[in-house]
Design a protein around this motif. Structure first.
Motif, short mmCIF file in Angstrom:
data_model
loop_
_atom_site.label_atom_id
_atom_site.label_comp_id
_atom_site.label_asym_id
_atom_site.label_seq_id
_atom_site.Cartn_x
_atom_site.Cartn_y
_atom_site.Cartn_z
N VAL A 234 63.81 48.84 -15.42
CA VAL A 234 64.78 47.75 -15.39
C VAL A 234 66.17 48.32 -15.14
O VAL A 234 66.58 49.28 -15.81
N GLU A 235 66.86 47.75 -14.17
CA GLU A 235 68.28 48.04 -14.00
C GLU A 235 69.04 47.02 -14.83
O GLU A 235 68.91 45.82 -14.62
N PRO B 111 69.53 41.38 -15.37
CA PRO B 111 68.71 42.55 -15.05
C PRO B 111 68.05 42.47 -13.68
O PRO B 111 67.95 41.40 -13.08
N ALA B 112 67.62 43.63 -13.23
CA ALA B 112 66.88 43.72 -11.97
C ALA B 112 65.69 44.64 -12.18
O ALA B 112 65.71 45.55 -13.00
N TRP B 113 64.64 44.34 -11.44
CA TRP B 113 63.44 45.20 -11.45
C TRP B 113 63.67 46.36 -10.51
O TRP B 113 64.08 46.19 -9.36
N ILE C 158 65.88 39.70 -11.70
CA ILE C 158 64.86 39.04 -12.51
C ILE C 158 65.52 38.35 -13.70
O ILE C 158 66.66 38.65 -14.06
N SER C 159 64.80 37.47 -14.33
CA SER C 159 65.29 36.79 -15.52
C SER C 159 65.04 37.66 -16.75
O SER C 159 64.25 38.63 -16.71
N PHE C 160 65.71 37.32 -17.84
CA PHE C 160 65.46 38.03 -19.08
C PHE C 160 64.01 37.86 -19.51
O PHE C 160 63.38 38.80 -20.01
#
Length: 303
Positions: free
Chosen positions: A116-117, A160-162, A173-175
């Protein structure tokens, strides 16, 4: 010693073996130093998921210097730097960072990295602005109507980002999706730590006339303790969007201290949606970017 692709000549890193080469950093391991990784920042520069030519002279050293400075400012935040047992390039267990990369390398503890970023945005810009125009939200977080590009958000948001495999695009992406990836406890810890660090860093930057508009963090679990640990680079010109606070107040929201100069030139001279490779960067764009990187370090650190 560097080869034509901007990677370090392996002959200059006796005892270390290349384990991974990313867009801008190369990772080396050594059987003499288990549990450690040598992170070497190159002068390569990337944008729109492409490594560009030419690189930015001195960039690897500048970003490594900035990361180390920020780690030192974030007292109490566990990070991946291997504890030093000496001075200069001497590091844990007496291992020395090779002289050829001493100014642009970090000796780090090998973490179990989360996919996760951890992006935190204090201002609306970049991909967040594009998404807001279409949905009035960013990563599923609803925002007030009537915001403009560069506006300060009511409060920082965690988006966040995948972390996609090499060659693929990272995906916002969502939490809730983060919970699916790493579990509820870790997802909450990532979010809370990211917000806290962003708030602390923003205050430090603001005191020096710099706006931290957004940034991304990467975390892993310490292999021995399982403790959430800050890894990778931190709050650099590559991972963050910095603006000049005085110019921002005048309405100039383009005076950035990051690679936005590169992005702007590319968008004006190339279509990122095409399959054609990006053009070579003009020398004036390279020089301007390097100068902004240096100015940011000077203004933040006073050195």
């Amino acid at each position: 010693m560097r080869n034509n692709e901007g990677m370090t000549d392996a002959a200059a890193l006796t005892g270390w073996t290349l384990a991974y080469s990313g867009k801008v950093r190369d990772l080396y391991t050594s059987p003499d130093h288990p549990g450690r990784v040598l992170m070497v920042a190159s002068d390569r520069v990337s944008a729109f998921d492409h490594v560009l030519e030419p690189g930015i002279p001195g960039k690897g050293e500048l970003l490594t210097t900035l990361s180390k400075w920020w780690f030192a400012q974030l007292d109490g935040v566990p990070n991946h730097l291997a504890p030093s047992t000496g001075s200069g390039t001497e590091a844990v267990s007496g291992a020395a960072i090779p002289e050829a990369v001493a100014t642009r390398a970090m000796l780090a503890v090998t973490l179990d990295m989360y996919p996760v970023e951890c992006v935190v945005r204090g201002y609306l810009s970049g991909s967040g602005w594009l998404e807001y125009q279409a949905t009035q939200s960013v990563c599923g977080i609803a925002l007030p109507a009537g915001l403009n590009d560069g506006d300060r958000l009511p409060e920082p948001i965690y988006t966040p980002a995948w972390k996609a495999p090499l060659g693929e695009h990272d995906e916002n992406i969502s939490f809730e999706r983060t919970v699916e990836l790493v579990g509820a406890e870790v997802a909450s810890a990532l979010r809370d730590a990211s917000r806290d660090i962003f708030t602390r860093a923003s205050a430090i930057a603001e005191a020096r006339g710099i706006i931290l508009a957004d940034t991304k963090f990467e975390f892993g679990a310490h292999p021995e303790t399982g403790e959430l640990t800050l890894g990778d680079e931190v709050l650099t010109s590559d991972s963050s969007r910095y603006w000049d606070a005085a110019l921002y107040e005048t309405g100039d929201r383009t005076a950035s201290f990051d690679k936005q100069i590169v992005r702007n030139w590319l968008k004006a001279n190339w279509d990122p949606s095409t399959a054609t490779p990006p053009p070579a960067l003009p020398q004036e764009i390279v020089a301007q970017t390097a100068a902004r990187y240096r100015e940011l370090i000077e203004r933040l650190t006073g050195e």
